[in-house]
Write an enzyme that holds these catalytic residues in place. Structure first.
Site, PDB file in Angstrom:
ATOM      1  N   ARG A   1      19.440  10.712  -3.297  1.00  0.00           N
ATOM      2  CA  ARG A   1      20.386  11.815  -3.069  1.00  0.00           C
ATOM      3  C   ARG A   1      21.551  11.391  -2.163  1.00  0.00           C
ATOM      4  O   ARG A   1      22.699  11.739  -2.411  1.00  0.00           O
ATOM      5  CB  ARG A   1      19.639  13.010  -2.460  1.00  0.00           C
ATOM      6  N   ARG A  54     -26.296  14.771  30.147  1.00  0.00           N
ATOM      7  CA  ARG A  54     -25.749  16.047  30.621  1.00  0.00           C
ATOM      8  C   ARG A  54     -25.747  17.110  29.507  1.00  0.00           C
ATOM      9  O   ARG A  54     -25.037  18.105  29.562  1.00  0.00           O
ATOM     10  CB  ARG A  54     -24.365  15.860  31.230  1.00  0.00           C
ATOM     11  N   ASP A 111      -0.565   2.779   8.397  1.00  0.00           N
ATOM     12  CA  ASP A 111      -1.196   2.093   9.534  1.00  0.00           C
ATOM     13  C   ASP A 111      -0.397   2.104  10.836  1.00  0.00           C
ATOM     14  O   ASP A 111      -0.916   1.749  11.882  1.00  0.00           O
ATOM     15  CB  ASP A 111      -1.489   0.632   9.166  1.00  0.00           C
ATOM     16  N   THR A 132       3.928   2.899   5.419  1.00  0.00           N
ATOM     17  CA  THR A 132       2.520   2.506   5.522  1.00  0.00           C
ATOM     18  C   THR A 132       1.811   3.496   6.439  1.00  0.00           C
ATOM     19  O   THR A 132       2.413   3.986   7.400  1.00  0.00           O
ATOM     20  CB  THR A 132       2.363   1.070   6.081  1.00  0.00           C
ATOM     21  N   GLN A 158      -7.471   8.742   3.003  1.00  0.00           N
ATOM     22  CA  GLN A 158      -6.460   8.673   4.081  1.00  0.00           C
ATOM     23  C   GLN A 158      -5.069   8.327   3.569  1.00  0.00           C
ATOM     24  O   GLN A 158      -4.074   8.514   4.252  1.00  0.00           O
ATOM     25  CB  GLN A 158      -6.868   7.616   5.123  1.00  0.00           C
ATOM     26  N   ASP A 161       4.833  -4.708   6.272  1.00  0.00           N
ATOM     27  CA  ASP A 161       5.478  -5.948   6.727  1.00  0.00           C
ATOM     28  C   ASP A 161       5.527  -7.026   5.645  1.00  0.00           C
ATOM     29  O   ASP A 161       6.455  -7.832   5.616  1.00  0.00           O
ATOM     30  CB  ASP A 161       4.874  -6.461   8.049  1.00  0.00           C
ATOM     31  N   ARG A 207       1.368  -5.290  -5.925  1.00  0.00           N
ATOM     32  CA  ARG A 207       1.430  -6.512  -5.124  1.00  0.00           C
ATOM     33  C   ARG A 207       1.706  -7.648  -6.091  1.00  0.00           C
ATOM     34  O   ARG A 207       1.267  -7.609  -7.236  1.00  0.00           O
ATOM     35  CB  ARG A 207       0.121  -6.718  -4.364  1.00  0.00           C
ATOM     36  N   ASP A 247       1.771   0.022  11.783  1.00  0.00           N
ATOM     37  CA  ASP A 247       1.625  -1.338  12.314  1.00  0.00           C
ATOM     38  C   ASP A 247       2.900  -2.167  12.183  1.00  0.00           C
ATOM     39  O   ASP A 247       2.848  -3.382  12.076  1.00  0.00           O
ATOM     40  CB  ASP A 247       0.462  -2.049  11.598  1.00  0.00           C
ATOM     41  N   ARG A 250     -26.483  15.238  16.171  1.00  0.00           N
ATOM     42  CA  ARG A 250     -26.478  13.859  15.705  1.00  0.00           C
ATOM     43  C   ARG A 250     -25.285  13.073  16.221  1.00  0.00           C
ATOM     44  O   ARG A 250     -24.272  13.633  16.589  1.00  0.00           O
ATOM     45  CB  ARG A 250     -26.381  13.848  14.176  1.00  0.00           C
ATOM     46  N   GLY A 304       0.834  -1.209   0.000  1.00  0.00           N
ATOM     47  CA  GLY A 304       0.000   0.000   0.000  1.00  0.00           C
ATOM     48  C   GLY A 304       0.863   1.251   0.000  1.00  0.00           C
ATOM     49  O   GLY A 304       1.878   1.307   0.672  1.00  0.00           O
ATOM     50  N   ARG A 316      -6.952  -2.379   9.549  1.00  0.00           N
ATOM     51  CA  ARG A 316      -7.552  -3.725   9.618  1.00  0.00           C
ATOM     52  C   ARG A 316      -7.125  -4.459  10.872  1.00  0.00           C
ATOM     53  O   ARG A 316      -7.918  -5.117  11.515  1.00  0.00           O
ATOM     54  CB  ARG A 316      -7.139  -4.539   8.390  1.00  0.00           C
TER      55      ARG A 316
HETATM   56  P1  ADP Z   1       2.659  -4.351   2.666  1.00  0.00           P
HETATM   57  O1  ADP Z   1       4.095  -4.373   2.332  1.00  0.00           O
HETATM   58  O2  ADP Z   1       2.063  -2.977   2.608  1.00  0.00           O
HETATM   59  O3  ADP Z   1       2.379  -5.100   3.958  1.00  0.00           O
HETATM   60  P2  ADP Z   1       1.690  -6.655   1.170  1.00  0.00           P
HETATM   61  O4  ADP Z   1       1.455  -7.471   2.382  1.00  0.00           O
HETATM   62  O5  ADP Z   1       0.683  -6.700   0.089  1.00  0.00           O
HETATM   63  O6  ADP Z   1       1.866  -5.110   1.506  1.00  0.00           O
HETATM   64  O7  ADP Z   1       3.101  -7.094   0.577  1.00  0.00           O
HETATM   65  C1  ADP Z   1       3.632  -6.494  -0.577  1.00  0.00           C
HETATM   66  C2  ADP Z   1       4.306  -7.532  -1.445  1.00  0.00           C
HETATM   67  O8  ADP Z   1       5.389  -8.119  -0.712  1.00  0.00           O
HETATM   68  C3  ADP Z   1       3.433  -8.719  -1.836  1.00  0.00           C
HETATM   69  O9  ADP Z   1       2.612  -8.456  -2.940  1.00  0.00           O
HETATM   70  C4  ADP Z   1       4.471  -9.783  -2.143  1.00  0.00           C
HETATM   71  O10 ADP Z   1       4.973  -9.621  -3.457  1.00  0.00           O
HETATM   72  C5  ADP Z   1       5.578  -9.467  -1.144  1.00  0.00           C
HETATM   73  N1  ADP Z   1       5.453 -10.398  -0.008  1.00  0.00           N
HETATM   74  C6  ADP Z   1       4.510 -10.396   0.960  1.00  0.00           C
HETATM   75  N2  ADP Z   1       4.660 -11.437   1.816  1.00  0.00           N
HETATM   76  C7  ADP Z   1       5.734 -12.142   1.354  1.00  0.00           C
HETATM   77  C8  ADP Z   1       6.406 -13.332   1.771  1.00  0.00           C
HETATM   78  N3  ADP Z   1       6.004 -14.030   2.852  1.00  0.00           N
HETATM   79  N4  ADP Z   1       7.477 -13.746   1.053  1.00  0.00           N
HETATM   80  C9  ADP Z   1       7.883 -13.053  -0.024  1.00  0.00           C
HETATM   81  N5  ADP Z   1       7.297 -11.927  -0.482  1.00  0.00           N
HETATM   82  C10 ADP Z   1       6.239 -11.465   0.198  1.00  0.00           C
END
Ligand code: ADP
Length: 319
Positions: free
Chosen positions: A25, A211, A127, A125, A251, A103, A72, A129, A162, A11, A171
């Site tokens: 740079r 109140r 999030d 990201t 967002q 992640d 992705r 997270d 309202r 994302g 998520r």
């Molecule tokens: P984000 O990086 O935002 O968490 P995704 O979870 O969609 O987004 O991961 C982005 C891309 O990273 C995926 O489309 C995939 O190509 C790669 N990826 C995700 N998980 C794995 C994994 N376990 N092993 C190898 N590549 C991965």
């Protein structure tokens, strides 16, 4: 190391461009050649790679999204896909890669590093997270977008007396809901990390009404459920009319905040430094205002936990 690459994956988030700029740079400053990999891992496997110059990243520090595009790829999760990617990197003579993403993207970067190709991860990201950093790139901008929306909705909520439900992204992580709810003065904040009882939500609303409160704002993280469903339940179980706003992809976009630009610049430059130092396989982050780097394995094993003290504070301040 003479040639490095940079890609954005998963994302998008505001500030990714500032991070790409910092990588390019900083690399050129240290006489490296820097290559942009377009469309994330999908583009990497196809060799969608171009050399970037100082001017290639001019005029992007203030722009949301990512000039490198993002994607992705299921194929990249396979051994064959990862080998394809390494073959392309070798073809271009690239010796190290900076991956900006969440992640999932870190897992991909970890796999490449395990296969002998040095990678560094940057947390891109909205999030917030990812473990190993107090803030992810884009989180602050997203928060400001949400708070601006809450402020606007509050005006109309007050005028019409309202109750509004505002559904925000998150998520699995409630950070956006928690911080924006606190800053926006929301009466109720619902996040996926904590159990919620509808009757407690209702009690809170009722005591406010008693109140003389003219309006109420409920901030709901998408991971808890849909705003529509919550509105239905409040209507059928308590005969409470609400209005809903689902903020959605607004967002993710917009001009990155000053905080995100500074964060992206600091982390991006550090990523290049680590590659030059031969210290790969790490995710860069900001902890207690210091730039730090931790092994992918370590970061991916932990989840970013919600700050309970902030949740308690939001409860105390919204009585
Ligand atoms: P984000 O990086 O935002 O968490 P995704 O979870 O969609 O987004 O991961 C982005 C891309 O990273 C995926 O489309 C995939 O190509 C790669 N990826 C995700 N998980 C794995 C994994 N376990 N092993 C190898 N590549 C991965």
């Amino acid at each position: 190391m003479k040639k490095i690459g940079v890609l954005t994956s998963g994302g998008d988030s505001p500030g990714m461009n500032a991070a790409v700029r910092a990588v390019v740079r900083k690399g050129i400053f240290h006489n490296l050649e820097v290559f942009g990999v377009y469309q994330g891992y999908a583009g990497l496997m196809e060799g969608n790679i171009k050399k970037l110059e100082l001017g290639s990243v001019g005029d992007i520090i203030h722009r949301g999204g990512t000039i490198l595009y993002t994607a992705r790829s299921e194929e990249f999760k396979t051994e064959e896909g990862q080998q394809k990617a390494i073959d392309q990197l070798n073809k271009f003579g690239i010796e190290g890669l900076v991956v900006i993403g969440g992640d999932g993207s870190y897992r991909g970067a970890e796999k490449l590093t395990q296969k002998g190709f040095p990678c560094i991860g940057l947390p891109g990201t909205i999030d917030n997270d990812i473990a190993g950093t107090d803030y992810t790139i884009g989180f602050d901008t997203a928060l400001n977008t949400v708070v601006e929306a809450i402020d606007k909705i509050r005006d109309t909520a007050t005028s019409h007396e309202r109750t509004f439900i505002i559904e925000v992204m998150g998520r699995h992580a409630g950070d956006i809901a928690l911080l924006s709810g606190l800053a926006g003065g929301a009466e109720t904040i619902l996040i996926p990390e904590l159990e919620h009882d509808l009757s407690d939500v209702m009690d809170k609303l009722k005591s406010g009404i008693k109140r003389g409160k003219k309006h109420s704002i409920i901030v709901l993280a998408e991971g808890v459920g849909k705003a529509d469903d919550l509105a239905q339940r409040l209507k059928t179980q308590y005969d409470l009319e609400t209005r809903i706003t689902v903020l959605g992809h607004i967002q993710r976009g917009g001009t990155p905040s000053c905080f995100d630009r500074v964060l992206a610049s600091r982390l991006g430059a550090h990523a290049v430094q680590l590659l030059m130092d031969g210290d790969a396989g790490k995710a860069v982050g900001l902890v207690k205002q210091e730039v730090v780097a931790r092994d992918f394995h370590d970061v991916l094993q932990h989840s970013n936990t919600v700050d309970n003290t902030l949740y308690t504070l939001s409860q105390e301040l919204s009585i």
